[in-house]
Write a protein that holds these residues in place. Structure first.
Motif, PDB file in Angstrom:
ATOM      1  N   ARG A 292       6.644  -6.047  21.004  1.00 18.61           N
ATOM      2  CA  ARG A 292       6.372  -6.659  22.336  1.00 18.61           C
ATOM      3  C   ARG A 292       7.341  -6.012  23.414  1.00 18.61           C
ATOM      4  NH1 ARG A 292       3.264 -11.227  21.737  1.00 18.61           N
ATOM      5  NH2 ARG A 292       3.789 -11.851  23.738  1.00 18.61           N
ATOM      6  N   THR A 293       8.149  -4.863  23.204  1.00 18.68           N
ATOM      7  CA  THR A 293       8.962  -4.449  24.377  1.00 18.68           C
ATOM      8  C   THR A 293       8.646  -3.131  24.503  1.00 18.68           C
ATOM      9  OG1 THR A 293      10.666  -3.457  22.675  1.00 18.68           O
ATOM     10  CG2 THR A 293      10.957  -5.726  23.152  1.00 18.68           C
ATOM     11  N   ASP A 294       7.433  -2.635  24.368  1.00 19.58           N
ATOM     12  CA  ASP A 294       6.866  -1.377  24.744  1.00 19.58           C
ATOM     13  C   ASP A 294       8.002  -0.355  24.606  1.00 19.58           C
ATOM     14  OD1 ASP A 294       4.581  -2.380  26.061  1.00 19.58           O
ATOM     15  OD2 ASP A 294       5.879  -2.899  27.908  1.00 19.58           O
ATOM     16  N   GLY A 295       8.365  -0.360  23.410  1.00 24.23           N
ATOM     17  CA  GLY A 295       9.345   0.894  23.007  1.00 24.23           C
ATOM     18  C   GLY A 295      10.786   0.851  23.472  1.00 24.23           C
ATOM     19  N   THR A 358      15.651  -6.296  31.272  1.00 24.23           N
ATOM     20  CA  THR A 358      14.169  -6.483  31.115  1.00 24.23           C
ATOM     21  C   THR A 358      13.924  -6.612  29.720  1.00 24.23           C
ATOM     22  OG1 THR A 358      13.788  -4.722  32.720  1.00 24.23           O
ATOM     23  CG2 THR A 358      12.138  -4.683  31.030  1.00 24.23           C
ATOM     24  N   ARG A 362      12.293 -10.615  28.558  1.00 22.26           N
ATOM     25  CA  ARG A 362      10.798 -10.704  28.136  1.00 22.26           C
ATOM     26  C   ARG A 362      11.059 -11.292  26.853  1.00 22.26           C
ATOM     27  NH1 ARG A 362       7.782  -4.919  27.438  1.00 22.26           N
ATOM     28  NH2 ARG A 362       8.352  -4.933  30.356  1.00 22.26           N
ATOM     29  N   ARG A 389      16.827   3.421  25.769  1.00 24.35           N
ATOM     30  CA  ARG A 389      16.411   2.278  25.007  1.00 24.35           C
ATOM     31  C   ARG A 389      17.487   1.379  24.408  1.00 24.35           C
ATOM     32  NH1 ARG A 389      14.174   6.869  22.914  1.00 24.35           N
ATOM     33  NH2 ARG A 389      15.247   6.958  21.313  1.00 24.35           N
TER      34      ARG A 389
END
Length: 506
Positions: A292-295, A358, A362, A389
């Motif tokens: 769910r964290t877009d990578g 972020t 999230r 990341r």
């Protein structure tokens, strides 16, 4: 002639026997170690809800605490986010104190004697750690082994007065097992019948002997707790201790979290059956979270966990964070960032803060509060040092909200106990206390730098009720000293720090 307090003298005497070459450096490091621990203690005295502090008064020349018995304690203005040792002495009425253990002893507060003894050990062990570090430039480690990053964190917890307290460890044992001393530790392999163990996940063939599991055991645990030979089966495992001391990296394999029933900073460390039983479920759930964290976030997988019916004989095998580094990238524990020049750039600090908030916000909105302090949270750096990341390890102390998961259509895993809660303050404390007041503050090094980084990014983040709370409310942090002074109170206790987005922090 100045007489060393008992803990400092005890370490000096042991050091003269086991490593006499470090004796002069140890003595030279003692004043700085006292200031480092005193600074952490002054932060607690200035900001934690201690019942015997009646009032705090800020003046032009510093901060004065009026104690409930009428005495006055005076020191400098207290920046709760400062990591430099800026407190060299405080004054209790007319007496000056540069030694935190002596100060707490003379404060004569309930349960203060035991905590004072811990502070004395913290000073002595910190001086020993600094004596053994040698030169510590801020460039990258030469070989970039993952344990080299971990072992650069010489001073321990940036805000806990017990940053290096290791009661029960002799000087020889600190030198043999402390990560900052860069040893290689041989873990014992204790054979236990598989049908007598609770096992979740897989258990590698290399740690089996027929129908028996070979459970890795720390040599300190074997000698002091299990009272059995450390290596009754095979040659053991040569490993490198990581920041937490009880977790070690195998050179070409996973990380091994061992049971180590010793008090390190606040807690006695072991591995509960509860955490063993949940480990596989949490590891599988972590993959759902990361997706769910877009990578932007990876979670290290638990490869296997086992206990032989006791929290004193258990181990967890965890994937190494370096599995998530691409070509030319490095994976660095956030606590080790302060040993580089990166946080000195306001632009870099803002970029890292944006990434961390972020991801953290999230997941919190989705229903999961990470305990993202500088030990659990790692950052993947590109070849030029940019944060790209995050990697998170050790899921044992996250908090999961079934109600929030349901709102986002995320199935609730089969979990029970303390890890599950819908209480909003508990969820926010877990994330904000560890990430903002912990990892980000420790990286920034001061309230001014933290404020600058937060102001640069909060307006760009997606608006949520949690972000609104972060921007307007005091920042929670564990009341680490209050907890040591409250032995009869179970669980975490909390303090509220001035929010640098709202007010001056000191």
């Amino acid at each position: 002639m100045h007489r060393l307090p008992s803990a400092e003298a005890e370490v000096a005497a042991e050091l003269a026997d086991v490593r006499p070459g470090l004796a002069s450096r140890y003595a030279a490091e003692l004043p700085g170690a006292r200031a480092a621990v005193l600074t952490r203690l002054w932060r607690a005295l200035a900001h934690e809800p201690l019942p015997w502090v009646a009032r705090r008064e800020r003046g032009r020349e510093g901060l004065t605490l009026r104690l409930s018995d009428g005495r006055l304690l005076h020191g400098p203005h207290a920046d709760p986010y400062a990591t430099a040792a800026y407190v060299t002495a405080v004054r209790l009425d007319q007496a000056s104190y540069d030694d935190p253990a002596r100060l707490l002893t003379d404060l004569s507060v309930p349960h203060g004697a035991a905590f004072a003894a811990e502070l004395g050990h913290s000073v002595a062990s910190l001086a020993l750690s600094r004596a053994g570090r040698g030169a510590h430039p801020k460039e990258w480690p030469a070989r970039d082994w993952e344990w080299e990053w971990e072992q650069r964190v010489v001073d321990g917890h940036p805000f806990h007065p017990n940053c290096r307290s290791r009661p029960g460890f002799s000087v020889a044992e600190q030198l043999a097992y402390g990560p900052e001393h860069r040893p290689v530790v041989t873990l014992g392999l204790v054979p236990v019948r598989a049908d007598e163990c609770l096992v979740t996940g897989g258990w590698p063939e290399g740690m089996r002997d027929g129908e028996r599991l070979l459970i890795p055991v720390h040599p300190w645990q074997a000698e002091h707790v299990l009272k059995r030979p450390c290596d009754p089966c095979g040659d053991g495992l040569a490993a490198h201790p990581l920041m937490s001391l009880r977790t070690l990296a195998l050179p070409d394999g996973p990380h091994v979290k061992t049971a180590l029933s010793a008090r390190l900073t606040s807690s006695v460390r072991d591995i509960s059956g509860y955490s063993i039983s949940l480990s596989a479920t949490l590891s599988d759930f972590a993959e759902t979270l990361a997706a769910r964290t877009d990578g932007l976030l990876h979670m290290t997988r638990t490869l296997g966990a086992a206990t032989a019916g006791s929290p004193d004989l258990a181990a967890v095998l965890r994937e190494s964070p370096r599995e998530y580094a691409g070509p030319g990238e490095r994976v660095v524990p956030v606590a080790a960032l302060a040993t580089t020049e990166l946080p000195e750039s306001p632009a870099w600090l803002a970029e890292f803060t944006r990434l961390a908030l972020t991801v953290g916000l999230r997941l919190l909105e989705s229903g999961v509060a990470l305990e993202a302090h500088g030990q659990n949270l790692l950052v993947v750096l590109s070849a030029d040092g940019s944060p790209v990341r995050l990697v998170y390890r050790d899921l044992a102390d996250i908090r999961i909200s079934p109600a929030r998961l349901a709102r986002h259509g995320i199935p609730m895993p089969e979990l029970t106990g303390r890890i599950v809660t819908d209480d909003v303050p508990t969820l926010r404390r877990k994330l904000f206390g560890s990430l903002v007041a912990g990892a980000l503050a420790g990286t920034a090094g001061s309230g001014t730098a933290l404020r600058g980084a937060l102001e640069a990014v909060v307006r760009e983040l997606p608006a949520t009720v949690d972000l609104a709370a972060l921007r307007a409310e005091p920042l929670p942090t564990k009341a680490l000293s209050l907890m040591r002074l409250s032995p009869g109170t179970a669980g975490d206790q909390w303090a509220e720090l001035p929010n640098p987005l709202v007010t001056e922090v000191f």
